[in-house]
Design a protein around this motif. Structure first.
Motif, PDB file in Angstrom:
ATOM      1  N   GLN A   1      -6.619  -4.088  -1.471  1.00 19.03           N
ATOM      2  CA  GLN A   1      -5.601  -3.849  -2.487  1.00 19.03           C
ATOM      3  C   GLN A   1      -6.201  -3.318  -3.776  1.00 19.03           C
ATOM      4  O   GLN A   1      -5.605  -2.476  -4.445  1.00 19.03           O
ATOM      5  CB  GLN A   1      -4.813  -5.128  -2.751  1.00 19.03           C
ATOM      6  N   LEU A   2      -7.385  -3.819  -4.123  1.00 13.32           N
ATOM      7  CA  LEU A   2      -8.063  -3.281  -5.305  1.00 13.32           C
ATOM      8  C   LEU A   2      -8.388  -1.810  -5.090  1.00 13.32           C
ATOM      9  O   LEU A   2      -8.271  -0.983  -5.997  1.00 13.32           O
ATOM     10  CB  LEU A   2      -9.345  -4.077  -5.579  1.00 13.32           C
TER      11      LEU A   2
ATOM     12  N   HIS B   1     -14.268  -9.325  -9.104  1.00 13.65           N
ATOM     13  CA  HIS B   1     -12.962  -9.973  -8.987  1.00 13.65           C
ATOM     14  C   HIS B   1     -12.991 -11.254  -8.162  1.00 13.65           C
ATOM     15  O   HIS B   1     -11.964 -11.901  -8.002  1.00 13.65           O
ATOM     16  CB  HIS B   1     -11.959  -9.012  -8.350  1.00 13.65           C
TER      17      HIS B   1
ATOM     18  N   ARG C   1     -14.081   2.200  -5.895  1.00 17.79           N
ATOM     19  CA  ARG C   1     -14.751   1.259  -6.774  1.00 17.79           C
ATOM     20  C   ARG C   1     -16.146   0.958  -6.220  1.00 17.79           C
ATOM     21  O   ARG C   1     -16.341   0.962  -5.005  1.00 17.79           O
ATOM     22  CB  ARG C   1     -13.991  -0.068  -6.834  1.00 17.79           C
TER      23      ARG C   1
ATOM     24  N   SER D   1     -14.225   3.330  -0.818  1.00 15.20           N
ATOM     25  CA  SER D   1     -12.865   3.850  -0.967  1.00 15.20           C
ATOM     26  C   SER D   1     -12.035   3.509   0.258  1.00 15.20           C
ATOM     27  O   SER D   1     -12.542   3.390   1.374  1.00 15.20           O
ATOM     28  CB  SER D   1     -12.891   5.356  -1.206  1.00 15.20           C
TER      29      SER D   1
ATOM     30  N   ARG E   1      -6.825   0.250  -3.478  1.00 14.65           N
ATOM     31  CA  ARG E   1      -5.642   1.087  -3.477  1.00 14.65           C
ATOM     32  C   ARG E   1      -5.571   1.918  -4.757  1.00 14.65           C
ATOM     33  O   ARG E   1      -5.052   3.025  -4.779  1.00 14.65           O
ATOM     34  CB  ARG E   1      -4.408   0.189  -3.369  1.00 14.65           C
ATOM     35  N   GLN E   2      -6.101   1.374  -5.846  1.00 12.38           N
ATOM     36  CA  GLN E   2      -6.039   2.076  -7.126  1.00 12.38           C
ATOM     37  C   GLN E   2      -7.150   3.099  -7.292  1.00 12.38           C
ATOM     38  O   GLN E   2      -7.249   3.725  -8.341  1.00 12.38           O
ATOM     39  CB  GLN E   2      -6.110   1.066  -8.268  1.00 12.38           C
ATOM     40  N   GLY E   3      -7.961   3.213  -6.288  1.00 12.32           N
ATOM     41  CA  GLY E   3      -9.027   4.198  -6.367  1.00 12.32           C
ATOM     42  C   GLY E   3     -10.364   3.612  -5.983  1.00 12.32           C
ATOM     43  O   GLY E   3     -10.518   2.398  -5.892  1.00 12.32           O
TER      44      GLY E   3
ATOM     45  N   PHE F   1       0.826  -1.207   0.000  1.00 11.00           N
ATOM     46  CA  PHE F   1       0.000   0.000   0.000  1.00 11.00           C
ATOM     47  C   PHE F   1       0.859   1.256   0.000  1.00 11.00           C
ATOM     48  O   PHE F   1       0.363   2.344   0.214  1.00 11.00           O
ATOM     49  CB  PHE F   1      -0.922  -0.003   1.222  1.00 11.00           C
TER      50      PHE F   1
END
Lengths: 105, 105
Positions: free
Chosen positions: B18-19, B33, B25, B66, B21-23, A83
């Motif tokens: 972790q998903l 997933h 969803r 988030s 982490r990219q923004g 992270f």
DNA sequence: ACCATATTTCGATGATTAGCTAAATTTCAA
DNA sequence: TTGAAATTTAGCTAATCATCGAAATATGGT
């Protein structure tokens, strides 16, 4: 890795690890700090062993447990780094992208 | 703190984080997933919300989750620091048996 | 008002977990 | 070899957990 997080999910086991931070301790010495039966503690030790978070050596009739700090470090910090988290040097620190410190304890 | 570690004990939930982490969803986008049902995912989201590891806002019929990185950081690194662990710059780091006056960069 | 979509709640089920007491095991000393 | 001490194993129960399908609850569009 999964076994490590599973092991850390229980407060008794986390506290055992913290006790072990000060050095190796026998099963009995560790158990003294908790209000549960010896067999229950033995099961907790088993989970910690399974997760490879502790070592155990038999000395006579007692079993000495010791913390495997490197395993804890790799798991905990390894996950944190997924992270982008970085641990700070223990007590005080300055100049960071995020100026929202709240260092206690 | 206990709720955080409990939340991290499940691999599905760790992967959700972790998903995230990219923004942010949506619940549905996250669920795609995984090979489990929507209700099951909803329960996982609930645990993450309970642990304060995620925020959720409703946008129309969808719910956007988030990551609350600061909460994850405080818990994870806070615990790590109880053991004198420092987050290192990713892969290699050397010669540091006792964490004393380490420099910050 | 009606329908489709997204998500959550409900109710149930099987698996795992933490806890206990009692019994077994191991080791050492008398 | 008998016994005490330390720890683990066995067998059990109660609670929690991950999972499911079906139903309920929004919300937005037609």
């Amino acid at each position: 890795m999964n076994t490590v997080f599973k092991a850390l999910a229980d407060p008794t086991r986390r506290k055992v690890l913290q006790l072990l931070r000060q050095g190796p301790r026998s099963a009995g010495a560790l158990a003294e700090h908790f209000a549960v039966s010896k067999p229950t503690m033995s099961a907790h030790f088993s989970v910690l062993r399974e997760a490879d978070l502790v070592d155990s050596v038999k000395q006579g009739t007692t079993v000495i447990y010791s913390l495997k700090l490197s395993v804890l470090e790799e798991s905990l910090l390894g996950f944190a780094q997924l992270f982008g988290l970085q641990g700070g040097d223990t007590p005080a620190r300055a100049a960071d992208p995020t100026p929202d410190e709240e260092q206690i304890r």
